[in-house]
Write an enzyme that holds these catalytic residues in place. Structure first.
Site, PDB file in Angstrom:
ATOM      1  N   CYS A 222      54.076  21.740  23.901  1.00  0.00           N
ATOM      2  CA  CYS A 222      54.759  20.892  24.884  1.00  0.00           C
ATOM      3  C   CYS A 222      54.255  19.481  24.625  1.00  0.00           C
ATOM      4  O   CYS A 222      53.131  19.141  24.975  1.00  0.00           O
ATOM      5  CB  CYS A 222      54.440  21.331  26.307  1.00  0.00           C
ATOM      6  SG  CYS A 222      55.057  20.177  27.551  1.00  0.00           S
TER       7      CYS A 222
ATOM      8  N   CYS B 168      53.872  17.315  28.155  1.00  0.00           N
ATOM      9  CA  CYS B 168      52.833  17.615  29.147  1.00  0.00           C
ATOM     10  C   CYS B 168      52.093  18.872  28.717  1.00  0.00           C
ATOM     11  O   CYS B 168      51.336  18.813  27.745  1.00  0.00           O
ATOM     12  CB  CYS B 168      53.398  17.688  30.568  1.00  0.00           C
ATOM     13  SG  CYS B 168      54.783  18.801  30.846  1.00  0.00           S
ATOM     14  N   SER B 169      52.317  20.007  29.399  1.00  0.00           N
ATOM     15  CA  SER B 169      51.528  21.193  29.060  1.00  0.00           C
ATOM     16  C   SER B 169      52.265  22.470  29.414  1.00  0.00           C
ATOM     17  O   SER B 169      51.645  23.452  29.800  1.00  0.00           O
ATOM     18  CB  SER B 169      50.190  21.137  29.803  1.00  0.00           C
ATOM     19  OG  SER B 169      50.436  21.025  31.203  1.00  0.00           O
ATOM     20  N   CYS B 170      53.600  22.468  29.300  1.00  0.00           N
ATOM     21  CA  CYS B 170      54.393  23.649  29.636  1.00  0.00           C
ATOM     22  C   CYS B 170      53.949  24.851  28.817  1.00  0.00           C
ATOM     23  O   CYS B 170      53.763  24.744  27.596  1.00  0.00           O
ATOM     24  CB  CYS B 170      55.873  23.342  29.411  1.00  0.00           C
ATOM     25  SG  CYS B 170      56.472  22.036  30.498  1.00  0.00           S
TER      26      CYS B 170
END
Lengths: 219, 214, 219, 214
Positions: free
Chosen positions: B109, B112-114
């Site tokens: 991702c 962000c941090s999906c």
């Protein structure tokens, strides 16, 4: 917003450093920030898109010099203040100095499992027909909105192929800013690595990314 | 934490600045009545002890042994994963992507941090690091090398950048030497990294060396 | 290198804040860093391109959280150590602990005016004919070198027009890394704002940027 | 600084960490014999007191009063500027760009801080700031507004990104009310910002208010 959070393609961040036997959290305060962030979403009433925007719109130097949960903490504090749930002074003091704001929802311990299990689906009923079909060539638009967007800079202007039609999904660009869900068709789009990174990239390597219809033009 | 929070003033000094700030924030939000301290504990316990890559490993192992399940997983991952009771937050829209002798999948991702929480838990630090987020898309082979993974020349890489709420679970190839193993035993070969694409499933030999099986 | 120094198009850095009656330097140490950087170039023997690369390849969080002359200082220290002119220990101590490295040149006070007045021209005799002429359409290549480059990310893949032919100039991509000056034709290239930033940009606004021949493809 | 450097050990404590570090570095480099302290002083004095925007202002003022000079400046800026003895470092390859009623020029260096030193001196902090470097190319009107400058609707902006060793000097338009003024008097109307493009030349009235002329 074209920000440093839009990291695809940067080369200066050094090697990836996996940690052997990494724990889920590295400190007690990380556990608490994680849980507070999840628990404050029902009373706060903000969306995941808004949370993401709060994180990515931190000052760039702060964003890059903070750890992950420091970023979560800073964004949570901003949301709490912005929504009038507490004042900056109260956050500094760690003590309530004004009456609490009435909130509609609150996450109870006994509801945690059900709430997590339900999650927050982003799929919505389609009010329109999908503009693109699998196999069609598209070009990612060169959009540079100053607000939240999920169109990474590295695909803008690049040509790809629709490889999946995921249905109508909540549109982050509006939802993050309280402008409504305005669902749009969401597509899986494949780009060749050479289209994205030039002739030095390996032939055959590809990248797939999910893009909403307003991000795409037909070719 | 509930009772700790009540006397945070006297032990403040022993905490790091960020830890003290978090404690003060929690104390405030509890006092305001916005959060239930027991809910916080429940959230933490859920992701620290109950939801993690062991979930995804069970899904992958079943796909290896059960062709009908594999077919369901590849066509409707959400429903197939729900067989195990895994669902919800950060996994509302699951897609399984299968490695083949020709194609290796890698999930990132960049924005962000999906990450697919119901099957993998919350992401490790490296997944959320600028180094991974920036380079997985432009230099996937360099990144894999940093995980000790070198793919054969002929294998193409397909990178998945999780920009929307679709979440991707990599189904690694079943390793050699795993013929005849039970579904449970196979699950021990399926590492978190193999389901993100920064690793392969372990051979039984590797799993023994890593202490994942006896 | 795709780094945070390549700032064109970022939107999250807040407003520009001009300072009224700004002094040339804001502290004595800024004066000294400025002068040391200029004075160390002759004995150090590095090029301006190398200096720039040293600055832009600082860790991104450091680059963004440092002031301008802090960046100069960090880069100068790196150059000094890298060229074996002093050890990190000596820099920490502020005292020489090993013999100085013999250097060929040293900037004397009486030579300052002449040296500055001469500068370091980058124009070289052309060994080839220019590939492009004024008025020609070109497209900036989508190059992503891991080393120094002066091809900003925001023009890559975009179509523009040659508006000036500046002659053959030292090529920073090689010169920064000790691979020689390898002069190439340098062009002024004009892009429309819409080509660079999409349909929201104002019609008629343009951007001009100087690009070397290896950065360009004919259209 | 020369003699200060010799006893930097005793007054270290009063300096900020970065100032102390710089003093130690200078001390080391002088001790090693790489730098001549007098040369440092000369370099500083040059850019702090002798080379600055007053140089460019004289060039612009002459271009306003002398059409032949203007012509030379626009076609061979380096030679025209050398008439005043201005040359060299960070101004080896000068180009003058002229504002017109239709086009306003704005100079930036998105990649670092390239700036025409011989005519403008070393750049101000804002020119080197991430805010200016990032937004001058994508949002020039927003940037100009932060300088209090609002261009007429019909005026197009031409941004110059100084990626190579070419250095750009904006020649602002001669302001109204400046008819008949001498070259020297005109030079007082030409600000640094007007030669970067973040301002216009001052009217005589504005220059009086700003205390630039009596």
């Amino acid at each position: 917003m074209n920000g440093v959070h839009d990291m695809g393609g940067f080369q200066g961040f050094g090697p990836v450093e996996p940690e052997a036997d990494e724990p889920v959290f590295h400190a007690e305060w990380e556990r608490r920030v994680f849980a507070l962030t999840l628990a404050m979403s029902p009373p706060g009433g903000w969306t995941l898109d808004t949370s993401r925007y709060m994180r990515e719109s931190l000052p760039p130097a702060q964003y890059l010099s903070s750890t992950y949960y420091e970023i979560w903490l800073a964004a949570l504090e901003r949301l709490i203040v912005e929504r009038g749930l507490a004042s900056p002074q109260e956050i500094e003091a760690g003590r309530s100095q004004e009456p609490a704001k009435p909130v509609k929802r609150r996450l109870k311990a006994e509801d945690v499992a059900v709430t997590l299990g339900r999650g927050g689906p982003a799929l919505r009923e389609a009010g329109t027909k999908a503009r693109f079909a699998e196999g069609e060539a598209v070009r990612a638009r060169n959009l540079n909105p100053t607000g939240h967007t999920r169109l990474p800079r590295y695909v803008r202007g690049r040509e790809g192929t629709i490889v999946a039609v995921h249905g109508c999904h909540v549109f982050p660009d509006t939802n993050a800013h309280g402008l409504g869900e305005q669902p749009h068709w969401l597509y899986g789009v494949e780009f060749t690595a050479r289209e994205l990174w030039g002739p030095e990239a390996r032939a055959g390597d590809t990248l797939r990314v999910d893009l909403w219809e307003p991000y795409l033009d037909p070719v | 934490m509930n009772d700790e929070a009540d006397h945070h003033h006297h032990d403040h000094a022993e905490l790091s600045p960020v830890a003290a700030r978090v404690r003060a924030l929690e104390s405030l939000l509890v006092e305001k009545g916005y959060v239930d301290p027991a809910a916080l504990d429940e959230l933490i316990d859920t992701y620290e002890t109950r939801i993690g890559p062991q979930n995804g490993a069970r899904v992958v192992a079943r796909a290896w042994v059960d062709p009908a399940y594999r077919e369901r997983l590849m066509t409707n991952a959400g429903a197939a994963i729900a067989d195990f009771g895994y669902s919800g937050r950060q996994g509302e829209h699951m897609v399984a992507v299968e490695n083949t002798p020709d194609t290796h999948n890698l999930v990132v991702c960049t924005l962000c941090s999906c990450y697919p929480w119901p099957v993998l838990g919350v992401p490790p630090v490296w997944y959320k690091s600028p180094a991974y987020r920036s380079r997985a898309v432009i230099d996937p082979r360099g990144v894999l090398a940093e995980f000790g993974l070198s793919l054969p020349e002929a294998v193409s890489i397909r990178v998945w950048d999780s920009t929307a709420e679709m979440r991707y679970l990599v189904v690694p190839m079943r390793p050699e030497g795993s013929e005849g193993m039970s579904e449970d035993a196979l699950a021990a070969l399926v590492t978190r990294d193999s389901m993100v694409g920064t690793g392969l499933a372990l051979t039984p030999e590797e799993a023994r060396k890593a202490g994942r099986v006896t």
